[in-house]
Scaffold this motif. Structure first.
Motif, mmCIF file in Angstrom:
data_model
loop_
_atom_site.group_PDB
_atom_site.id
_atom_site.type_symbol
_atom_site.label_atom_id
_atom_site.label_comp_id
_atom_site.label_asym_id
_atom_site.label_seq_id
_atom_site.Cartn_x
_atom_site.Cartn_y
_atom_site.Cartn_z
ATOM 1 N N UNK A 1 0.840 -1.180 0.000
ATOM 2 C CA UNK A 1 0.000 0.000 0.000
ATOM 3 C C UNK A 1 0.887 1.245 0.000
ATOM 4 N N UNK A 2 0.642 2.103 -0.961
ATOM 5 C CA UNK A 2 1.367 3.377 -0.997
ATOM 6 C C UNK A 2 0.585 4.389 -0.172
ATOM 7 N N UNK A 3 1.281 5.111 0.678
ATOM 8 C CA UNK A 3 0.631 6.112 1.531
ATOM 9 C C UNK A 3 1.094 7.504 1.101
ATOM 10 N N UNK A 4 0.111 8.382 0.885
ATOM 11 C CA UNK A 4 0.448 9.758 0.528
ATOM 12 C C UNK A 4 0.585 10.604 1.782
ATOM 13 N N UNK A 5 1.678 11.286 1.887
ATOM 14 C CA UNK A 5 1.816 12.262 2.973
ATOM 15 C C UNK A 5 2.210 13.608 2.379
ATOM 16 N N UNK A 6 1.874 14.663 3.134
ATOM 17 C CA UNK A 6 2.231 16.009 2.683
ATOM 18 C C UNK A 6 3.697 16.288 3.014
ATOM 19 N N UNK A 7 4.544 15.760 2.172
ATOM 20 C CA UNK A 7 5.978 15.989 2.310
ATOM 21 C C UNK A 7 6.580 15.910 0.920
ATOM 22 N N UNK A 8 7.737 16.543 0.761
ATOM 23 C CA UNK A 8 8.356 16.610 -0.566
ATOM 24 C C UNK A 8 8.645 15.217 -1.095
ATOM 25 N N UNK A 9 8.692 15.085 -2.429
ATOM 26 C CA UNK A 9 8.845 13.751 -3.024
ATOM 27 C C UNK A 9 10.185 13.110 -2.707
ATOM 28 N N UNK A 10 10.159 11.799 -2.654
ATOM 29 C CA UNK A 10 11.369 11.009 -2.472
ATOM 30 C C UNK A 10 12.322 11.243 -3.629
ATOM 31 N N UNK A 11 13.588 10.979 -3.392
ATOM 32 C CA UNK A 11 14.560 10.915 -4.482
ATOM 33 C C UNK A 11 15.327 9.620 -4.333
ATOM 34 N N UNK A 12 16.025 9.261 -5.415
ATOM 35 C CA UNK A 12 16.865 8.065 -5.331
ATOM 36 C C UNK A 12 17.809 8.246 -4.155
ATOM 37 N N UNK A 13 17.871 7.266 -3.305
ATOM 38 C CA UNK A 13 18.822 7.311 -2.174
ATOM 39 C C UNK A 13 19.702 6.090 -2.273
ATOM 40 N N UNK A 14 20.979 6.305 -2.545
ATOM 41 C CA UNK A 14 22.000 5.258 -2.568
ATOM 42 C C UNK A 14 21.397 3.849 -2.466
ATOM 43 N N UNK A 15 21.268 3.163 -3.587
ATOM 44 C CA UNK A 15 20.637 1.841 -3.693
ATOM 45 C C UNK A 15 19.149 1.924 -3.347
ATOM 46 N N UNK A 16 18.389 2.649 -4.190
ATOM 47 C CA UNK A 16 16.973 2.886 -3.874
ATOM 48 C C UNK A 16 16.218 1.612 -3.483
ATOM 49 N N UNK A 17 15.593 1.663 -2.338
ATOM 50 C CA UNK A 17 14.728 0.609 -1.784
ATOM 51 C C UNK A 17 15.469 -0.639 -1.286
ATOM 52 N N UNK A 18 16.738 -0.782 -1.657
ATOM 53 C CA UNK A 18 17.439 -2.006 -1.265
ATOM 54 C C UNK A 18 17.748 -2.104 0.231
ATOM 55 N N UNK A 19 18.265 -1.033 0.861
ATOM 56 C CA UNK A 19 18.546 -1.190 2.296
ATOM 57 C C UNK A 19 17.280 -1.549 3.078
ATOM 58 N N UNK A 20 16.151 -0.926 2.688
ATOM 59 C CA UNK A 20 14.903 -1.207 3.399
ATOM 60 C C UNK A 20 14.468 -2.656 3.162
ATOM 61 N N UNK A 21 14.576 -3.096 1.894
ATOM 62 C CA UNK A 21 14.157 -4.469 1.571
ATOM 63 C C UNK A 21 15.048 -5.493 2.268
ATOM 64 N N UNK A 22 16.337 -5.185 2.345
ATOM 65 C CA UNK A 22 17.269 -6.087 3.040
ATOM 66 C C UNK A 22 16.885 -6.176 4.511
ATOM 67 N N UNK A 23 16.601 -5.014 5.082
ATOM 68 C CA UNK A 23 16.215 -4.957 6.493
ATOM 69 C C UNK A 23 14.957 -5.799 6.747
ATOM 70 N N UNK A 24 13.929 -5.590 5.921
ATOM 71 C CA UNK A 24 12.666 -6.320 6.133
ATOM 72 C C UNK A 24 12.889 -7.831 5.995
ATOM 73 N N UNK A 25 13.589 -8.212 4.936
ATOM 74 C CA UNK A 25 13.758 -9.644 4.655
ATOM 75 C C UNK A 25 14.644 -10.328 5.695
ATOM 76 N N UNK A 26 15.794 -9.702 5.977
ATOM 77 C CA UNK A 26 16.753 -10.369 6.873
ATOM 78 C C UNK A 26 16.229 -10.417 8.308
ATOM 79 N N UNK A 27 15.447 -9.416 8.711
ATOM 80 C CA UNK A 27 14.867 -9.468 10.060
ATOM 81 C C UNK A 27 13.837 -10.590 10.141
ATOM 82 N N UNK A 28 13.018 -10.715 9.098
ATOM 83 C CA UNK A 28 12.014 -11.785 9.103
ATOM 84 C C UNK A 28 12.698 -13.151 9.133
ATOM 85 N N UNK A 29 13.792 -13.293 8.405
ATOM 86 C CA UNK A 29 14.503 -14.585 8.393
ATOM 87 C C UNK A 29 15.169 -14.853 9.746
ATOM 88 N N UNK A 30 15.681 -13.799 10.354
ATOM 89 C CA UNK A 30 16.309 -13.950 11.669
ATOM 90 C C UNK A 30 15.264 -14.389 12.705
#
Lengths: 326, 714
Positions: free
Chosen positions: B318-347
């Motif tokens: 689910x994408x959530x809209x908030x009143x804040x400026x748009x995201x920009x590519x951040x060093x490896x876009x979405x990967x650190x977050x995805x790694x965090x979610x996946x590796x924590x679930x596996x742990x």
């Protein structure tokens, strides 16, 4: 920042003549580590800025029979380098060591530390010292993770930012305040006040006064220490601090002063903890009981209940640091 | 056509050697000039007026008072901010004022009177139910592979957890901004950018001028992390102020505005369920994730991450809209977050299985694209951190308040070289220039280019003049996606080999051999393998007379000819200590094991890993954009309460570049992003291992750690 007239007097008399009898007209510049931010953010918009760094009589640390006299312009670095301070007042040294920026240590003064404005993020964004908006308390209803857990029942919920306030209150120090009309002395404890309205300040200094000196009683027989809970080892505000000063009678505590920082609009005396300690030896059980008593009466806000636990830890660790080594 | 392939490892004299940055001295001595340091004669200073409200309609803008102020040269209302405009976030640019001094510009900016109709806002997405109630959600629809219902029925063990990381800001140490001098039909443009060759074209398009008339110059820049590709609205405003006044204009964002609008990384939250067999084999994945990247919402995280081939998946985002400026590519876009979610679930799954997570990660490595690489890297990282000796089941049972733990994170990235062109000039006096319209973000690109040229031409690194940071040099791609090192090293290799071939043609007759019998080694052109039949470099170049050699080389991403490729893996393990009485976490060690193909400069490659590890520590422990529900403002648009790790907070970072021959032979692969991916997961899992309970959200601040400990006791 708003344009202002600038004066750089070399005598206290000249400086006092430039002050006004109401807030907002003149600001005093010492180290500038806080004032410049206030000016740049338009939180302060004075007509005059008075640089007091050129006033020689406001500097220096002197040991006298009645204790240590620390000039208001003494920098954090000077304090750290002072053998007199180091000899008797580890609580002050430890508070100074908590200021992790070399630049701030070199520029920031002890007087400025006591007079600095709170760092409440609503205040610093221009919502006022009490941060009220349309009749609502932004702190109470908003993000108060860094705010007060004691003394917050009135309109003020910010925390005093002073590093030296808690140890100086614990050490029963006094401040000398001078105006063109005369001078007065106040216990540091009375120097910090909780404002009840937006027009009041968080210190008892009057707009026409300059804090000139801090007088710390002798502490040869006073075991004292400060413990700061800081999330980072680099420059960071403490989340909670505890300063303790224990007047000893043999191995027992004759009387104790336990003062918390960053938990209330002023340095906060934990009087229940002081009562626990009075007349007792510093056993682990007594320390534990005092740490528990220190949180008596805490009224955390929606997001800062964690500070209650931090108070326990800080008081226990400060007492352990102050305990005579076996 | 010469054989461009990289020299065999044993033949390399420069490549693979730890080499100091060629611009290290100018940087350390303060002589390096950044865009912020540019001072042109007659330059004006600009300040911006931004909207303080998270959601509002502009009623009116009155610039008259500002215009009348002494020292004010011009006031410009931003395109797209005319009265009537609906402002969707705080920090939205309204106007810019150019004045004789920075102070006057700021004063005048405050004199611009803007009236707003304040509209309702929504700024915090962590609580999905509140976002739903506010009508701010956009479900992305369900994605199912295999038969997750059956898998969860067949599972021996099912684990479940909720994890989240908030929006963080780019916090580029050099703020966004530029100096622009618009003279006649020529625009001189000093931006701070990751896109020297293309940013001028974008500015030209926005201004309606020929791209050839925009001259971009950037010697040094103080990081972008993915937020500095475009001229942005403030670049266009700066140019218009310069045109309006006929003078150079400097416009940089102040830190608070920078934090509000100049770049943020989307949040990612997820409830994840894993189904597994008793032996640890994962057989099913279910996740409900949500995120925000501002008003556009946030894209789905690429989960399950690395272990992409886990069968029987059900994904809901689910994408959530908030009143804040748009995201920009951040060093490896979405990967650190995805790694965090996946590796924590596996742990968490490993814990539920009563299994060592290292074994679980290895067991399921067949679900990754490169099972052998991950197994090897997991073992290597385990060896370096002392996993066997130090790992314990969840909850450090040693007495005292300080608890120690270890944790794992994994990552992957592409990093193949981008389109890059290089020109190599050899002059009759022996001078060598390599010219590329590229940029050095502080990563060491300049040094890598010099090393490749030096290797190819048989010269010392110091003999190469590297000319980058100017769009009049041959087009080179943007520095995004870790594509720079592969691109510029390949194009430099080709250009220098092409130039050398021309030089060989001049030297060959003098030595009585054919050009293809020559090589360039140790500062001379010699007959292959015979240092005695040689001509010194300078003497060889003298044969050019009054001519110069000028040859091109191109890295074509569609045909990189084995010089560069993509696809890397990385494993990180963290060793932390947690003070259970204060909730304060200290990093003892962070082990970084990373493959990145052929490494040109191990020293700067390791530096990339150090820098990346630092950012992971920041995100795991400190960094968070804090938005205020009532005022809609960011409460910490500063570096006082927007906390990042200082040197004493980072512990020991141990870097091991996985440069085994099978990686070396793949050619050069970018390293800017990969090492920033696994760290957050590693630290989060280490904290869990130490204290015996999951701290579900990062940053793991004392309040969150203590709350987790309280839940454990309850």
């Amino acid at each position: 920042m708003q344009a202002f007239a600038y004066a750089s007097p070399t005598t206290l008399k000249e400086a006092l003549a430039l002050l006004a009898d109401r807030w907002g007209v003149a600001d005093i510049l010492a180290g500038g580590t806080d004032l410049l931010n206030l000016l740049k953010d338009h939180i302060h918009t004075p007509q005059r800025v008075i640089n007091i760094k050129g006033i020689k009589e406001l500097g220096g640390i002197r040991k006298t029979d009645s204790g240590l006299r620390i000039g208001a312009l003494v920098t954090v670095s000077e304090l750290l380098a002072s053998p007199e301070v180091r000899a008797e007042y580890p609580a002050l040294i430890q508070a100074a060591e908590g200021i992790k920026s070399v630049q701030i240590r070199n520029m920031g003064t002890i007087g400025g530390d006591l007079c600095q404005r709170p760092h409440c993020w609503y205040f610093r964004q221009g919502f006022g010292l009490l941060a009220m908006k349309d009749g609502r308390s932004l702190v109470r209803e908003g993000d108060n993770r860094y705010h007060a857990i004691f003394g917050n029942q009135g309109p003020a919920c910010f925390v005093s930012a002073s590093s030296f306030g808690p140890p100086l209150v614990a050490l029963n120090a006094r401040v000398k305040l001078v105006s063109a009309k005369g001078e007065r002395e106040l216990p540091v404890e009375k120097f910090f006040v909780t404002p009840q309205s937006e027009s009041e300040r968080e210190i008892a200094l009057r707009p026409d006064e300059i804090l000139t000196e801090i007088l710390v009683p002798p502490a040869a027989n006073v075991r004292n220490a400060t413990y700061e809970v800081r999330q980072r080892e680099t420059l960071d505000w403490p989340l909670v601090t505890a300063s303790v000063a224990l007047t000893m009678k043999g191995t027992a505590v004759a009387s104790a002063r336990v003062v918390l920082g960053h938990v209330a609009p002023t340095p906060w005396r934990a009087t229940e903890a002081e009562k626990v300690l009075a007349g007792k030896g510093l056993s682990a059980a007594v320390i534990q009981k005092a740490a528990e008593a220190a949180v008596t009466g805490a009224t955390p806000l929606s997001r800062n209940a964690y500070k209650v636990q931090l108070v326990r830890a800080a008081v226990r660790r400060a007492l352990e640091a102050a305990r005579p080594k076996a | 056509m010469p054989d461009y392939s990289w020299p065999a490892p044993e033949k390399r004299r420069v490549i693979g050697r730890r080499t100091n940055r060629i611009d290290g001295f100018v940087k350390a001595s303060g002589r390096a000039k950044y865009a912020y340091d540019i001072k042109r004669p007659g330059m004006l200073y600009a300040a911006v007026v931004v909207c303080p409200y998270a959601h509002a309609r502009i009623r009116s803008i009155d610039t008259s008072a500002a215009e009348k102020m002494k020292g004010v040269a011009a006031v410009h209302v931003f395109d797209g901010s005319a009265p009537g405009t609906e402002v969707l976030w705080a920090g939205w640019e309204i106007a810019a004022v150019a004045a004789e001094t920075e102070e006057l510009a700021r004063d005048a900016a405050r004199a611009v009177k803007v009236e707003y109709e304040v509209l309702p806002h929504f700024v915090n997405e962590a609580d999905l139910s509140k976002a739903k109630a506010a009508g701010r959600v956009k479900p992305a629809g369900e994605k199912v592979t295999g038969d997750p219902d059956q898998a969860f029925k067949e599972a021996d063990v099912v684990s479940e957890g909720v994890y989240g990381c908030p929006v963080i800001c780019h916090l580029t140490w050099e703020a966004h901004g530029q100096v622009i001098e618009w003279k006649g039909d020529q625009i001189e443009y000093w931006p701070t950018t990751q896109a020297v060759s293309s940013i001028g074209n974008e500015l030209a398009k926005a201004l309606g001028v020929p791209p050839a008339n925009v001259h971009v110059m950037q010697d040094h820049m103080g990081v972008g992390y993915g937020s500095k590709f475009s001229p942005d609205r403030w670049g266009i405003a700066c140019a218009k102020l310069s045109k309006q006044t006929g003078r150079p204009v400097k416009l940089f964002l102040p830190r608070d505005v920078e934090q509000m609008i100049a770049g943020n990384r989307p949040s990612h939250y997820a409830r994840i369920r894993l189904a597994a067999k008793k032996d640890g084999t994962i057989i099913g994945w279910e996740s409900e994730s949500w995120s925000t990247g501002g008003m556009t919402g946030g894209g789905a995280p690429p989960i399950p991450y690395v272990f992409t081939n886990i069968p029987n998946q059900r994904l809901n985002h689910t994408a959530v809209q908030v009143n804040a400026a748009p995201q920009r590519a951040w060093r490896a876009p979405n990967h650190p977050q995805a790694s965090y979610l996946t590796c924590c679930a596996m742990d968490d799954l490993a814990h539920k299985l009563g299994m060592d997570p290292l074994e679980l990660f290895k067991k399921n490595a067949d679900y990754t694209a490169r099972p052998d690489v991950y197994r090897w890297q997991l073992d290597k990282a385990a060896e370096l951190i002392g996993w066997k000796k130090l790992w314990h089941p969840r909850g450090d049972k040693t007495p005292g308040p300080i608890k120690r733990g270890l944790g794992i994170g994994v990552g992957t990235w592409g990093g193949a070289g981008h389109l890059s062109n290089c020109r190599c000039n050899i002059y009759p006096d022996g001078t060598v220039e390599v010219e590329l319209g590229s940029q050095d973000l502080g990563t060491g690109t300049r040094t890598v280019i010099a090393m490749v040229a030096a290797e190819t031409l048989g010269l010392p690194v110091g003999a190469i003049r590297v000319k980058i940071g100017d769009n009049r040099y041959p087009f080179s791609g943007t520095s995004g996606g870790s594509t720079t090192v592969g691109g510029v090293s390949s194009s430099t290799r080709k250009a220098t080999m092409n130039a050398l071939e021309k030089l060989f043609e001049r030297v060959a007759p003098k030595l009585g051999v054919k050009p293809e019998e020559l090589e360039a080694v140790n500062g001379q052109i010699q007959v292959k393998g015979d240092p005695k039949k040689a001509m010194a470099w300078k003497a060889a170049c003298k044969l050019l007379g009054t001519e110069k050699i000028s040859e091109m080389g191109q890295n074509d991403p569609k045909n990189p000819m084995g010089l560069t490729t993509g696809g890397v893996g990385g494993v990180q393990m963290a060793d932390v200590s947690v003070d259970t009485e204060t909730g304060i976490i200290r990093i003892n060690r962070l082990v970084v094991v990373q493959d990145c193909g052929l490494v040109i400069n191990p020293k700067t490659a390791e530096s990339q890993c150090y820098g990346a590890a630092h950012l992971s520590i920041c995100a795991a422990l400190y960094e968070e954009r804090i938005m205020d529900d009532i005022t809609g403002r960011m409460l910490n648009p500063d570096i006082e309460f927007y906390k990042v790790a200082g040197n004493p907070d980072i512990g020991e970072i141990i870097v091991h570049l996985d440069i085994r021959p099978e990686h070396d032979k793949r050619g050069v692969i970018g390293l800017g992003e990969p090492p920033v991916i696994p760290g957050i997961a590693a630290i989060a899992n280490a904290v869990t291992n130490a204290i015996g309970v999951r701290v579900p959200y990062v940053p793991m601040t004392p309040d969150r750690v203590l709350a987790a400990l309280e839940r454990r006791s309850a």
